[in-house]
Design a protein around this motif. Sequence first.
Motif, PDB file in Angstrom:
ATOM      1  N   GLU A 169      31.411  -0.103   9.969  1.00 47.78           N
ATOM      2  CA  GLU A 169      30.853  -1.646   9.362  1.00 47.78           C
ATOM      3  C   GLU A 169      31.620  -1.806   9.351  1.00 47.78           C
ATOM      4  O   GLU A 169      31.517  -2.763   8.886  1.00 47.78           O
ATOM      5  CB  GLU A 169      30.053  -0.102   8.178  1.00 47.78           C
ATOM      6  N   GLU A 170      32.935  -1.669   8.144  1.00 50.49           N
ATOM      7  CA  GLU A 170      34.131  -3.012   8.149  1.00 50.49           C
ATOM      8  C   GLU A 170      34.713  -2.861   8.975  1.00 50.49           C
ATOM      9  O   GLU A 170      35.214  -2.652  10.388  1.00 50.49           O
ATOM     10  CB  GLU A 170      35.059  -1.616   6.877  1.00 50.49           C
ATOM     11  N   HIS A 199      30.862   6.262   2.461  1.00 46.62           N
ATOM     12  CA  HIS A 199      30.461   6.002   3.385  1.00 46.62           C
ATOM     13  C   HIS A 199      30.000   7.614   4.109  1.00 46.62           C
ATOM     14  O   HIS A 199      29.278   8.376   4.511  1.00 46.62           O
ATOM     15  CB  HIS A 199      31.007   5.707   5.150  1.00 46.62           C
ATOM     16  N   HIS A 218      23.325   3.858   0.731  1.00 52.16           N
ATOM     17  CA  HIS A 218      24.529   3.575   0.612  1.00 52.16           C
ATOM     18  C   HIS A 218      24.570   3.767  -1.003  1.00 52.16           C
ATOM     19  O   HIS A 218      24.190   3.436  -2.178  1.00 52.16           O
ATOM     20  CB  HIS A 218      24.894   2.119   0.404  1.00 52.16           C
ATOM     21  N   CYS A 222      33.818   3.195   0.244  1.00 56.15           N
ATOM     22  CA  CYS A 222      32.674   2.585   0.019  1.00 56.15           C
ATOM     23  C   CYS A 222      31.572   3.757   0.189  1.00 56.15           C
ATOM     24  O   CYS A 222      30.402   3.729   0.121  1.00 56.15           O
ATOM     25  CB  CYS A 222      32.544   1.884   1.388  1.00 56.15           C
ATOM     26  N   GLU A 236      26.815   6.117   8.210  1.00 59.03           N
ATOM     27  CA  GLU A 236      28.443   5.193   9.213  1.00 59.03           C
ATOM     28  C   GLU A 236      29.541   6.158   8.518  1.00 59.03           C
ATOM     29  O   GLU A 236      29.664   7.090   7.451  1.00 59.03           O
ATOM     30  CB  GLU A 236      28.636   4.241   7.884  1.00 59.03           C
TER      31      GLU A 236
HETATM   32 ZN   LIG Z   1      29.360   0.640   2.674  1.00 59.47          ZN
END
Ligand SMILES: [Zn+2]
Length: 341
Positions: A143-144, A108, A185, A106, A84
């Motif tokens: 993605e967010e 990514h 992730h 996050c 991502e």
């Molecule tokens: Zn994420």
Amino acid sequence: MTAAASLKALAQAAIDRRRDWIIDIAEQALRSPELGFREFETSRLVSEKLTELGIEHSRNVAITGVTASLRGGNNGPTVAVLGELDALPLPGHRSADPMSGAAHACGHNSQIGIMIGAAVGLMVPEVLRALCGDIELMAIPAEEFVDVEYRLDLQKKGKLRFLSGKQEFIRLGAFDRVDMAMMVHTSATAEDAKFSLGGTTNAHVGKYVRFLGKSAHAGSSPHRGVNALQAALVALHAVNTQRETFQDPDIVRVHGIITHGGEAANATPAEVRYEGRVRGRAIDVVDDAATKVDRCLRAGALALGASVEIVTIPGYFPLFNLCLIKNSQPTRRRGMGGGGG
Ligand SMILES: [Zn+2]
């Protein structure tokens, strides 16, 4: 050593030889965090590194996405390896971009390094020749679910139909050939582990809400106004009254922010905008909670004599991982974190 084990060793040796190069990709992405559908630098970075590996690829898929196909020597399933591209808006984060406030909280950025690292291993000629099936590398935008007004604007201009990257990839047919997809992730609890494998995530819908009232001087003639901020506050209080009806196993979460609270302190707020999320373990759970939320939003407007516009934005289905993939977790994982917020 079995044939499979020696091929795996070849792939791992190739990855180890490029260890610093791969970590540097993740760190470069960490240093240029960008919000969804604005990941132009990160997209360029992916393209540059695929070119260095001699991998043909397509750019600008769903605005900033990058895709590449690696053909195995034998027939078999097509496996997508995802990374991502996007960051989150978190101005207080230690690695936030000072201008945009975006940060890879996050993790990514790690996914980008991992996806390209996987390509390094798979590109070993003996490995690719022996592979039963194909690989689709996908660097995916957005993605967010943030920055909603920007994306609604892109939607209005016809550049998007859905507001997230994977939804757009599906719409554009990028997943048509794919039998299974995998992604790693970073862990949300950095003290336990660097990466999380398996697990589930909730379904959700987004809410983009405008409370519309009437402006008036807040000091001299508030009786002439209709206060959209008070309407929003009543609505959010009403949402809170519903929480006792949510059942624990359904893991309902309702949350959001006011993105515009009025125009000036001495004017009755005529327009207030709210962005929120309704999450739950299944679609019917989200549907039920979202119906209650809508009712509360309308109640706030009704109480003040304001009006309300509610846009429900399709989010994600719940995510469940196949045990098959979960159990083949990598044993080599080091040095590429850095987000972890
Ligand atoms: Zn994420």
